[in-house]
Design an enzyme around this catalytic site. Structure first.
Site, short mmCIF file in Angstrom:
data_model
loop_
_atom_site.label_atom_id
_atom_site.label_comp_id
_atom_site.label_asym_id
_atom_site.label_seq_id
_atom_site.Cartn_x
_atom_site.Cartn_y
_atom_site.Cartn_z
N ASP A 129 0.86 -1.18 0.00
CA ASP A 129 0.00 0.00 0.00
C ASP A 129 0.90 1.24 0.00
OD1 ASP A 129 -3.22 0.55 1.02
OD2 ASP A 129 -1.80 2.22 1.09
N ASN A 132 -12.90 -3.11 2.65
CA ASN A 132 -13.76 -1.94 2.78
C ASN A 132 -14.74 -1.89 1.61
OD1 ASN A 132 -12.33 -1.05 5.09
ND2 ASN A 132 -10.80 -0.03 3.81
N VAL A 153 -10.99 2.88 -3.72
CA VAL A 153 -10.64 2.38 -5.06
C VAL A 153 -11.66 1.29 -5.43
CG1 VAL A 153 -8.88 1.29 -6.50
CG2 VAL A 153 -8.18 2.86 -4.68
N HIS A 212 -10.24 -5.27 -3.04
CA HIS A 212 -8.89 -5.47 -2.50
C HIS A 212 -8.99 -5.87 -1.04
CE1 HIS A 212 -10.05 -1.23 -2.46
NE2 HIS A 212 -9.44 -1.12 -1.30
N HIS A 271 -6.97 -5.77 2.36
CA HIS A 271 -5.83 -5.20 3.08
C HIS A 271 -5.25 -6.28 3.98
CE1 HIS A 271 -6.78 -0.81 2.37
NE2 HIS A 271 -7.98 -1.31 2.18
P1 AMP Z 1 -9.61 1.43 0.33
O1 AMP Z 1 -9.61 2.75 1.04
O2 AMP Z 1 -10.03 0.27 1.16
O3 AMP Z 1 -10.37 1.51 -1.00
O4 AMP Z 1 -8.10 1.12 0.00
C1 AMP Z 1 -7.43 1.67 -1.08
C2 AMP Z 1 -5.97 1.66 -0.72
O5 AMP Z 1 -5.22 1.85 -1.90
C3 AMP Z 1 -5.55 2.75 0.27
O6 AMP Z 1 -5.03 2.16 1.44
C4 AMP Z 1 -4.49 3.53 -0.51
O7 AMP Z 1 -3.43 3.96 0.30
C5 AMP Z 1 -4.04 2.52 -1.54
N1 AMP Z 1 -3.49 3.06 -2.76
C6 AMP Z 1 -3.96 4.10 -3.50
N2 AMP Z 1 -3.19 4.30 -4.57
C7 AMP Z 1 -2.20 3.36 -4.53
C8 AMP Z 1 -1.09 3.05 -5.36
N3 AMP Z 1 -0.83 3.74 -6.49
N4 AMP Z 1 -0.28 2.03 -4.99
C9 AMP Z 1 -0.53 1.34 -3.87
N5 AMP Z 1 -1.57 1.57 -3.05
C10 AMP Z 1 -2.39 2.58 -3.37
#
Ligand code: AMP
Length: 114
Positions: free
Chosen positions: A28, A87, A96, A100, A102
């Site tokens: 992340d 989430n 996003v 995914h 975590h």
């Molecule tokens: P969520 O908030 O559960 O949708 O998680 C999305 C995650 O993607 C967050 O923890 C961000 O820090 C992570 N994230 C966003 N952009 C990137 C990226 N380019 N590379 C790696 N992680 C990312």
């Protein structure tokens, strides 16, 4: 194409720590713990609530990958351990729209979550 699809396609760089035919895992970009990985399916399912019965093996696979990475990186013992989080939507904290998982480890994590 979502951000994570671009990472799968290698259009955006990421620190990829694991990949197989169905899933990839990468660090992340804003880690919330010493270990903070994202495990994602190659299939672009937007979020867990959008998965279907056909996705059951794939959903199971994502959790098995979490366990495999934890074993390989040596934090699967009960004296260390880890947390997996998915989430969904605004109240869940989703940012996003590509499913995914975590995988967090390396410190004591509070419960209940914030
Ligand atoms: P969520 O908030 O559960 O949708 O998680 C999305 C995650 O993607 C967050 O923890 C961000 O820090 C992570 N994230 C966003 N952009 C990137 C990226 N380019 N590379 C790696 N992680 C990312």
């Amino acid at each position: 194409m979502t951000l994570f699809e671009k990472i799968i396609a290698r259009e955006i760089p990421a620190d990829i720590v694991y990949e197989d035919d169905l899933a990839i895992a990468f660090r992340d970009i804003h880690p919330q713990a010493p270990v903070h990985l994202l495990i994602i399916p190659r299939k672009p399912i937007p979020r867990v609530g959008a998965a279907t019965e056909d996705d059951a093996p794939l959903l199971g696979h994502l959790l098995l990958v979490a366990g495999k990475i934890a074993r390989e990186q040596g934090f699967d013992g009960t004296d260390q351990g880890f947390r997996v989080v998915i989430n969904h939507g605004r109240h869940g904290g989703e940012t996003v729209p590509h499913l995914h998982v975590h995988l967090l480890s390396g410190r004591d994590l509070a419960w209940p979550p914030g």
